[in-house]
Each structure stands twice: as structure tokens, then as C-alpha cells.
Scaffold this motif. Structure first.
Motif, PDB file in Angstrom:
ATOM      1  N   GLU A  66       0.765  -1.249   0.133  1.00  0.00           N
ATOM      2  CA  GLU A  66      -0.025   0.113  -0.078  1.00  0.00           C
ATOM      3  C   GLU A  66       0.984   1.226  -0.097  1.00  0.00           C
ATOM      4  O   GLU A  66       2.108   1.283   0.448  1.00  0.00           O
ATOM      5  N   MET A  67       0.545   2.182  -0.675  1.00  0.00           N
ATOM      6  CA  MET A  67       1.236   3.707  -0.670  1.00  0.00           C
ATOM      7  C   MET A  67       0.340   4.616   0.264  1.00  0.00           C
ATOM      8  O   MET A  67      -1.142   4.871   0.039  1.00  0.00           O
ATOM      9  N   VAL A  68       1.026   5.596   0.797  1.00  0.00           N
ATOM     10  CA  VAL A  68       0.264   6.758   1.628  1.00  0.00           C
ATOM     11  C   VAL A  68      -0.589   7.420   0.825  1.00  0.00           C
ATOM     12  O   VAL A  68      -1.459   8.245   1.175  1.00  0.00           O
ATOM     13  N   ASN A  69      -0.440   7.620  -0.747  1.00  0.00           N
ATOM     14  CA  ASN A  69      -1.143   8.418  -1.418  1.00  0.00           C
ATOM     15  C   ASN A  69      -2.072   7.670  -2.144  1.00  0.00           C
ATOM     16  O   ASN A  69      -2.884   8.280  -2.897  1.00  0.00           O
ATOM     17  N   GLY A  70      -2.438   6.349  -1.690  1.00  0.00           N
ATOM     18  CA  GLY A  70      -3.755   5.825  -2.171  1.00  0.00           C
ATOM     19  C   GLY A  70      -3.289   5.013  -3.448  1.00  0.00           C
ATOM     20  O   GLY A  70      -4.421   4.530  -3.834  1.00  0.00           O
ATOM     21  N   GLN A  71      -2.295   4.917  -3.874  1.00  0.00           N
ATOM     22  CA  GLN A  71      -1.898   4.530  -5.316  1.00  0.00           C
ATOM     23  C   GLN A  71      -1.433   2.861  -5.217  1.00  0.00           C
ATOM     24  O   GLN A  71      -1.275   2.534  -6.230  1.00  0.00           O
ATOM     25  N   GLY A  72      -1.379   2.179  -4.091  1.00  0.00           N
ATOM     26  CA  GLY A  72      -0.838   0.892  -3.682  1.00  0.00           C
ATOM     27  C   GLY A  72      -1.996   0.110  -3.829  1.00  0.00           C
ATOM     28  O   GLY A  72      -3.019   0.113  -4.429  1.00  0.00           O
ATOM     29  N   TYR A  73      -1.429  -1.141  -3.639  1.00  0.00           N
ATOM     30  CA  TYR A  73      -2.470  -2.331  -3.697  1.00  0.00           C
ATOM     31  C   TYR A  73      -2.290  -3.542  -2.490  1.00  0.00           C
ATOM     32  O   TYR A  73      -1.213  -3.213  -1.761  1.00  0.00           O
ATOM     33  N   PRO A  74      -3.261  -4.267  -1.911  1.00  0.00           N
ATOM     34  CA  PRO A  74      -4.347  -4.565  -3.139  1.00  0.00           C
ATOM     35  C   PRO A  74      -5.612  -3.454  -2.640  1.00  0.00           C
ATOM     36  O   PRO A  74      -6.477  -3.874  -3.330  1.00  0.00           O
ATOM     37  N   GLN A  75      -5.564  -2.733  -1.860  1.00  0.00           N
ATOM     38  CA  GLN A  75      -6.824  -2.136  -1.145  1.00  0.00           C
ATOM     39  C   GLN A  75      -7.134  -0.548  -1.610  1.00  0.00           C
ATOM     40  O   GLN A  75      -8.007   0.119  -1.426  1.00  0.00           O
ATOM     41  N   GLY A  76      -5.782  -0.021  -1.920  1.00  0.00           N
ATOM     42  CA  GLY A  76      -5.601   1.341  -2.288  1.00  0.00           C
ATOM     43  C   GLY A  76      -6.012   2.314  -0.901  1.00  0.00           C
ATOM     44  O   GLY A  76      -6.745   3.222  -1.013  1.00  0.00           O
ATOM     45  N   LEU A  77      -5.341   2.154   0.139  1.00  0.00           N
ATOM     46  CA  LEU A  77      -5.458   2.757   1.193  1.00  0.00           C
ATOM     47  C   LEU A  77      -4.751   3.894   1.101  1.00  0.00           C
ATOM     48  O   LEU A  77      -3.626   4.275   0.439  1.00  0.00           O
ATOM     49  N   HIS A  78      -4.981   4.929   2.142  1.00  0.00           N
ATOM     50  CA  HIS A  78      -4.470   6.324   2.174  1.00  0.00           C
ATOM     51  C   HIS A  78      -3.926   6.511   3.682  1.00  0.00           C
ATOM     52  O   HIS A  78      -4.606   6.160   4.598  1.00  0.00           O
ATOM     53  N   GLY A  79      -2.729   7.132   3.564  1.00  0.00           N
ATOM     54  CA  GLY A  79      -2.325   7.698   5.042  1.00  0.00           C
ATOM     55  C   GLY A  79      -2.316   6.764   6.200  1.00  0.00           C
ATOM     56  O   GLY A  79      -1.870   5.607   6.262  1.00  0.00           O
ATOM     57  N   ASP A  80      -3.214   7.279   7.152  1.00  0.00           N
ATOM     58  CA  ASP A  80      -3.364   6.386   8.492  1.00  0.00           C
ATOM     59  C   ASP A  80      -4.109   5.106   8.317  1.00  0.00           C
ATOM     60  O   ASP A  80      -4.245   4.550   9.290  1.00  0.00           O
ATOM     61  N   GLU A  81      -4.707   4.961   7.372  1.00  0.00           N
ATOM     62  CA  GLU A  81      -5.498   3.882   6.954  1.00  0.00           C
ATOM     63  C   GLU A  81      -4.632   2.549   6.990  1.00  0.00           C
ATOM     64  O   GLU A  81      -5.133   1.615   6.963  1.00  0.00           O
TER      65      GLU A  81
ATOM     66  N   THR B  66       4.384   9.825  -0.829  1.00  0.00           N
ATOM     67  CA  THR B  66       3.672   9.489  -1.958  1.00  0.00           C
ATOM     68  C   THR B  66       3.560   8.065  -1.793  1.00  0.00           C
ATOM     69  O   THR B  66       2.363   7.494  -1.576  1.00  0.00           O
ATOM     70  N   ARG B  67       4.794   7.160  -1.514  1.00  0.00           N
ATOM     71  CA  ARG B  67       4.629   5.853  -1.081  1.00  0.00           C
ATOM     72  C   ARG B  67       4.775   5.384   0.024  1.00  0.00           C
ATOM     73  O   ARG B  67       4.038   4.718   0.594  1.00  0.00           O
ATOM     74  N   TYR B  68       5.491   6.465   0.837  1.00  0.00           N
ATOM     75  CA  TYR B  68       6.151   6.052   2.069  1.00  0.00           C
ATOM     76  C   TYR B  68       5.912   7.039   3.255  1.00  0.00           C
ATOM     77  O   TYR B  68       5.867   8.245   2.757  1.00  0.00           O
TER      78      TYR B  68
END
Length: 613
Positions: free
Chosen positions: A503-518, A560-562
Motif C-alpha cells: 500500500e502507498m500513503v497516496n492511495g496508489q498502492g494495492y491491494p486495497q488502495g489505502l491512504h495515509g493513516d489507514e 507518496t509511497r512511504y
């Protein structure tokens, strides 16, 4: 510590029970006895007051009757002697004067004929001629027929003495039914004054403060005619502000005597008073009220003293109970304290000490049983600890074997999971996470690629870059790993790291597309460690990056990612030499059961795109 803040020592409970058992009955009995004494004393005082005013009233009535008889006797003597013919005797005035001298209570004596001169005698040092005539005229105005007339006591202004006037008619004429003269006597009221004073020189306030009854006499208008303070009577002060006087005025003609407690305002405070009254009847139209009042609290002072003594005795008894009870309670509670202390040591994991309770009571048996229990618990705990260590070693061995099996599918990824695990622990330590959290991160990082076990070897071991379709399949390894490990309940707390490390802090990761503190901290840490190890190991299609370049590359993806805090901790570890490509120096020693020797450094290839320039 939180459990002990509200604890009450058994010693205090025992002492409290002793005080309660010892003092409560004593205090209750003392209060009950004092209340009973107060009621009895109040009753005694009431009976004494009632008897006192009745006696005073009878004295006044007897006194009045005595001089009624004197005056009536003189009148009857004239009637027997044939009327008032003897009044013409020139020596009669001297005989009246002699009669006055024989009775000191006679202030004045007069024979007042209907037709003829008045004969009078009086004490000139007490009363004047005009006052004698005035009093005689007042009482004669009330005379009607044979009845004796008695006036209310009045002050003699010239002699400052209270006196009452008694008049009796002298009947004569042809048929003996005509009023021919009257015999009038002015009687001193001093004997009543003396009776009211009760052989004391104290004032009204002093008598009330001493708890003694104050007795005074009032006329039918409620004015004082006899009082312990002579000035009150001489001023004929109205006493109707006292409720007991009001009650006498209302019912004195029907009730001869009664008790009438009432309230009085003294010195600005409300005071409960004992009151009683009795009626002294001089004649049917002339009555006097004998009143007694008494300060109830002062009268019951002995009860207050009794209560104070009860409190003092209770206090002394309480102190003795505390001293004696403390000694015995200490001997009783000390073994219990030993037992409690031993239980606390066991709760804290210390099984080395035994308690020493020397007692022939059940407490001694309890102490021996406690020591025996401690021996048994210590053996059980030792066995459980040994089993727990063995299970942990087995668990960690299984996890490492599984991680090694995954890494072993591809010669380029051998040792990757172990290195990511150690780097993740180093970052977690830099973030000052608790040891148990660091341990969870270590195991989660070991298993972060467990889903690759279900990826086809053709894709996993492909020496060239993956196609888009192959990359999509490779991206499924977090879900596959989660699906495999979620079936094991013991793995629940390690799942976030293996499932969300891409997952990436900007929401562009996978598998769920989580943001920041999520994204959990565990996953953020594993993501940085995983990427750094992939950057710094050789691949068939990409050589390893230089250490400094890899660190800068990681920093370029902050926010962005971290996560910024995770990257900052990672960079600090790198700057201090704690993290280097292929090696990690952990600051703190991990539990013995989890200590492992890192495998030799080997090349590693990740089958996911690695962020490069």
C-alpha cells in the motif's frame, strides 16, 4: 498498582470493628440513659414546679383568708354590740392604733360609718392619710350587701410597699339588714414578697442561668404584684409577653393549676422553658396568678454533664480499645499480610520465597498450605514456560522454514525475507515501538511474501521483466498470503504487514488502495524495508543500486509511497551504520527464543517493479 490504590488494610478493618462493637453499645446506652434521665428530670422539675406554685397559691389564699377573717370578725363584733354606737367613744381611735401595733402586717385600719365621723389608724411611715382614704373609698365603692370585698395588690407610693385592701360590711337597723358601716383593713403584701423571693437574693437572670425556677405573682390584668426583683412589682410591669401568663389569664378561673412549657427569646436566641401556674383566689372577683418559669437546658444541666461524661468515657474506652486492639489485631493480621505479600510475589512471577507463619490457629495451616501451593505452582509455571518456549521455537522455526521455502523457489530471492525482517525490526526500534510490537513486525516481515508460494514458477522465476498480465498475477500475492495465513488463528496479529506492505500513503498502492493513516505502521515499515532490500540486490534484468542512491531514492518517495516518520527512522539507521545492504545491526537483544544467525548474504530479485530513476 491501580488495583492497590483503593485497598484498605485488614488491620484498620479489625480496629474499626472493635471500636464499633465496643463504643456503639456504650454510646447508645449512654445516650439512651441520658435521654431517659432527661425525661425523668424534666418530669421531676415539672412536678416540683406544679407543687411549688400550688403551695405559694395556698399561702396567698391562707394569708388573704386570715385577714378576711380579721376584718369580718371586727364587723361581726360591731353587729353583736348593737351597731356603731360605741364609735362615739373618744378612746376608740387609740384602740385602733393599738391593734395596728399588735399586727405588723396591718398598715391601716378604718371604721367608716354611713352617717358619722370616720375612725382610722395607720402607720405613717408606710402610708399617708390621703392614700388611706383613697383606698377605703375604692373598696367601699365595690361593696354591695354582706359580701367581703378584696382589692388587687397595689403599690403604696409613699412607702414603696405593696398592699391589698379588705373591707367587710357592718349590718344594723331595725331588722339588721341595713348597711350602717364598713370595716376596712390595708394589709401588707410583704409576706407574699418574702415567699416569692424563696430565701435567695439572686435576680431573675441569675436564677434562670442557675436552672432554678423564678416564681412571681400577677393580677388578673397580667401585671406583676410580687417578683424576685422588687422593682418589677413596684413598676407593676406587664408580664403578658410570657405565654404561660397568657394561658393563666385564659384558663385560670377554670383550672387551678397546670404545667405549660413554652419558648422564650433570650439574648437573641430561642430558649425552651418549663412553665407552670396556679390560681390564688382572694375572693370571687379577685384572683392572683402564681407563675413559675425555668430555663429547661439549665435545669437539665446534669443531663448535659452526663452526656459529656459519656462522651469522655467513650473516648477513653476508645483509646484503650485502640491500644489493646492494635496489639491483638496486629498479631491476627500479620499472618494475613504475609499471605498477601506472598500472593503478590507469586503474581509478579517470583516463586523463590516462602512465607513464614507461626501460628497454632488455622492461619498456620493456611500458611503451610500456601507454601505447598507455591511449590506446585512454581513447578507448573516452569513446565508451562518450557512448553511455551518449545512452542515458540517450533512456531518460529516453522515460520522461518516457510519463509526459506518461499525464498528457495527463486535463487535470486534467497535470504530476502530474513533481511527484510531484520531491517523492519531496526526501523521499529528507531520508532521506539514496544518490544512485543517489534516482535510482531519481525514475524510479519518474515511472512510478507508467503503468498508467492501460489504464484506459478514460470512467472516467479522469469529472468526477464514481467509483462502486464504477469505483473497483475504477481500483485495478487498479498491476497493469496492473507488467504493462506488467515486460516490460522495464531497468525491474526501478523496479517497487516504481509497483506498491506504494497500500500502507498497516496492511495496508489494495492491491494486495497489505502491512504495515509489507514495503513498500519507494521505495513508501512515492511514496505520500506522490502523496497530497500530489492533495490540493493542484483537481478537478472537490473543490477543493485548503490547504497547512497538507494537511500535517496527511498527519501524521494516520502508522502507518496512511504510514511515520512518511517523513512526518517530508516535514514537514521542507515546514517549510523545500523542498516547496510545485506546486513542489519539490531540495537536491543530480541528474546532468546527468537535469536537467529542471519544467513549468508545472497543476491535477491523481486518480481515486482522497483522504483528506480
Amino acid at each position: 498498582m491501580l488495583h492497590q490504590t483503593g485497598r484498605i488494610r485488614l488491620l484498620y478493618i479489625v480496629l474499626g470493628v472493635l471500636l464499633l462493637v465496643g463504643l456503639l453499645p456504650l454510646g447508645f446506652a449512654g445516650m439512651l440513659l441520658s435521654d431517659r434521665s432527661a425525661e425523668e428530670l424534666r418530669s421531676v422539675e415539672g412536678r416540683y414546679q406544679a407543687q411549688l406554685v400550688q403551695d405559694k397559691a395556698r399561702q396567698i389564699e391562707l394569708y388573704g383568708q386570715r385577714y378576711r377573717d380579721v376584718v369580718t370578725g371586727l364587723a361581726r363584733a360591731f353587729e353583736i354590740a348593737g351597731g356603731i354606737k360605741t364609735l362615739n367613744d373618744a378612746g376608740y381611735d387609740s384602740r385602733l392604733q393599738k391593734t395596728l401595733e399588735e399586727d405588723p402586717n396591718l398598715i391601716g385600719l378604718a371604721i367608716w360609718p354611713v352617717n358619722g365621723p370616720v375612725h382610722r389608724a395607720f402607720q405613717p411611715d408606710v402610708i399617708q392619710h390621703q392614700e388611706v382614704d383613697q383606698r377605703v373609698s375604692e373598696v367601699l365603692a365595690r361593696m354591695n350587701g354582706r359580701g367581703v370585698v378584696v382589692s388587687r395588690p397595689q403599690i403604696i407610693r409613699s412607702g414603696q410597699e405593696m398592699a391589698l385592701t379588705v373591707a367587710a360590711p357592718v349590718m344594723g337597723g331595725p331588722n339588721g339588714q341595713d348597711l350602717v358601716a364598713a370595716v376596712v383593713a390595708i394589709i401588707s403584701f410583704q409576706e407574699v414578697f418574702n415567699a416569692v423571693h424563696q430565701q435567695t437574693s439572686k435576680s431573675e437572670r441569675e436564677l434562670l442561668d442557675a436552672g432554678l425556677p423564678v416564681v412571681f405573682v400577677v393580677d388578673q390584668n397580667g401585671r406583676a404584684v410580687a417578683h424576685p426583683e422588687a422593682g418589677v412589682a413596684f413598676a407593676e410591669k406587664p408580664m403578658t409577653d410570657l405565654k404561660v401568663v397568657q394561658d393563666w389569664q385564659q384558663s385560670g378561673a377554670q383550672v387551678q393549676s397546670a404545667l405549660e412549657p413554652f419558648s422564650l427569646l433570650r439574648d437573641g436566641r430561642k430558649v425552651e422553658m418549663l412553665g407552670s401556674y396556679a390560681t390564688a383566689e382572694l375572693d370571687k372577683n379577685s384572683r392572683l396568678g402564681v407563675i413559675a418559669i425555668q430555663d429547661e437546658s439549665a435545669a437539665l444541666a446534669s443531663v448535659s454533664d452526663m452526656r459529656r461524661q459519656t462522651i469522655l468515657i467513650s473516648f477513653v474506652a476508645g483509646m484503650l480499645t485502640l491500644l489493646i486492639g492494635f496489639f491483638f489485631a496486629k498479631k491476627l493480621t500479620q499472618p494475613v499480610q504475609e499471605l498477601a505479600s506472598g500472593a503478590q510475589r507469586i503474581a509478579s512471577g517470583d516463586f523463590s520465597q516462602r512465607i513464614n507463619v507461626r501460628s497454632r490457629t488455622e492461619l498456620g495451616d493456611l500458611g503451610n498450605s500456601f507454601n505447598l501451593m507455591t511449590d506446585q505452582v512454581e513447578r507448573y509455571i516452569t513446565d508451562l514456560q518450557r512448553s511455551a518456549d518449545e512452542n515458540r521455537e517450533l512456531f518460529l522455526g516453522t515460520v522461518k522454514s516457510l519463509a526459506a521455502a518461499i525464498d528457495g523457489k527463486d535463487p535470486y530471492t534467497r535470504g530476502h525475507s530474513e533481511r527484510v525482517s531484520r531491517m523492519s525490526v531496526a526501523i521499529a526500534q528507531r520508532l521506539h515501538l514496544p518490544d512485543d510490537e517489534c516482535e510482531k513486525i519481525r514475524i510479519s516481515a518474515l511472512l510478507h511474501d508467503v503468498g508467492k508460494i501460489s504464484i506459478d514458477d514460470n512467472i516467479l522465476k522469469k529472468p526477464a521483466a514481467l509483462t502486464d498480465d504477469e505483473y497483475l498475477i504477481m500483485k495478487q500475492h498479498p491476497q493469496k498470503g492473507y488467504k493462506i495465513m488467515s486460516q490460522i488463528s495464531a497468525m491474526k496479529e501478523f496479517l497487516p504487514g504481509m497483506y498491506m506492505h504494497h500500500e502507498m500513503v497516496n492511495g496508489q498502492g494495492y491491494p486495497q488502495g489505502l491512504h495515509g493513516d489507514e495503513i498500519p505502521v507494521m505495513a508501512k515499515i515492511v514496505a520500506v524495508a522490502d523496497t530497500f532490500d530489492a533495490m540493493t540486490t542484483d537481478r537478472p534484468y537490473q543490477r543493485a543500486m548503490e547504497f547512497e542512491a538507494a537511500v535517496k531514492r527511498i527519501q524521494s518517495f516520502v508522502d507518496t509511497r512511504y510514511d515520512a516518520a518511517v523513512v526518517r527512522a530508516f535514514v537514521e539507521a542507515c546514517d549510523e551504520g545500523q542498516i547496510r545492504p545485506g546486513t542489519v545491526k539490531l540495537k536491543r537483544t530480541v528474546p532468546a527464543s527468537s535469536k537467529t544467525t542471519p544467513p549468508p548474504l545472497e543476491t535477491n530479485i523481486e518480481r515486482e517493479p522497483v522504483p528506480v530513476s
